[in-house]
Design a protein around this motif. Structure first.
Motif, PDB file in Angstrom:
ATOM      1  N   LEU A 124      -2.725   0.422  -4.329  1.00  0.00           N
ATOM      2  CA  LEU A 124      -2.651  -0.874  -3.656  1.00  0.00           C
ATOM      3  C   LEU A 124      -2.478  -1.972  -4.696  1.00  0.00           C
ATOM      4  CD1 LEU A 124      -3.079  -2.691  -1.072  1.00  0.00           C
ATOM      5  CD2 LEU A 124      -5.508  -2.744  -1.705  1.00  0.00           C
ATOM      6  N   LEU A 141      -9.038  -0.398   0.263  1.00  0.00           N
ATOM      7  CA  LEU A 141      -8.449   0.838  -0.253  1.00  0.00           C
ATOM      8  C   LEU A 141      -9.400   2.016  -0.057  1.00  0.00           C
ATOM      9  CD1 LEU A 141      -6.100   2.176  -1.802  1.00  0.00           C
ATOM     10  CD2 LEU A 141      -7.202   1.452  -3.934  1.00  0.00           C
ATOM     11  N   TYR A 168       0.849  -1.193   0.000  1.00  0.00           N
ATOM     12  CA  TYR A 168       0.000   0.000   0.000  1.00  0.00           C
ATOM     13  C   TYR A 168       0.882   1.240   0.000  1.00  0.00           C
ATOM     14  CZ  TYR A 168      -3.369   3.419   1.812  1.00  0.00           C
ATOM     15  OH  TYR A 168      -4.155   4.521   2.002  1.00  0.00           O
TER      16      TYR A 168
END
Length: 217
Positions: free
Chosen positions: A61, A92, A17
């Motif tokens: 992500l 996300l 991420y």
């Protein structure tokens, strides 16, 4: 870039991420190629797509589908992998609730999953589909395709032959209300090896930047 573990339908999913400082930055999810043929989130095309989106100001992500790396579960013919992608997008979005734009990018098998996710999630505003395997999977669910996007492939691709990609693009381009942009890269194979990777990323970057400019006018 922090490693993250987030809940999926069959247990935990492992991802990378990469957030922006801006709370309203656009978000993008990047999907990897076939798990049974060595596909992971660290595939070179996926890795480079991830950083291309990050460098354009996206919070990004990428993650491993079930049964890959530290992600739990087993390969599920694409059905479970689509559920994984939906869970990843949920994660996300939960971290970026002020984002105005949501994109999905996928390579090969990941492109097929990404296009299915597009059909289920109306908040997705754009897509990048790299070397979609239109010879192996049925893309007829894209009727109608809900968002404009870029389909890009190599002319020396023997895994997903160019003629099948052209046929898919032709069907999508007949649909009203969306614009499907198609780029073919001379000499590039399925994995965009060598200098073709730079050409791929340049094409993707130019396209996404243009779309972002159009939506912010």
């Amino acid at each position: 870039m922090p490693e993250v573990i987030f809940p999926g339908p069959e247990g935990r999913l492992e991802g990378r991420y990469h957030p922006q400082k801006e709370k309203d930055a656009p978000i993008a999810i990047v999907l990897h190629p076939h798990p049974q043929f060595g596909g992971t989130m660290n595939n070179k095309v996926v890795y480079n797509l991830h950083y291309a989106f990050y460098n354009m100001g996206f919070t990004v992500l990428r993650f491993n589908f079930r049964g890959v790396g530290r992600s739990q579960g087993e390969y599920d013919q694409g059905v479970g992998e689509l559920s994984d992608a939906a869970s990843a997008l949920d994660y996300l979005q939960s971290m970026n609730q002020n984002s105005k734009h949501c994109w999905v990018a996928g390579f090969s098998f990941g492109a097929w999953i990404g296009m299915q996710l597009l059909m289920r999630r109306p908040e997705i505003t754009g897509f990048v589909s790299v070397a979609p395997p239109a010879n192996m999977y049925d893309f007829s669910f894209l009727a109608p395709c809900p968002a404009s996007g870029l389909i890009i492939n190599g002319l020396a691709d023997r895994v997903a032959p160019p003629q099948d990609t052209r046929s898919l693009v032709g069907k999508l381009q007949e649909q009203k209300g969306i614009t499907i942009t198609h780029h073919e890269i001379e000499g590039a194979d399925h994995f965009f090896q060598g200098a073709h990777m730079d050409t791929l990323i340049d094409n993707v970057t130019d396209y996404v930047k243009r779309r972002l400019t159009e939506t912010t006018r």
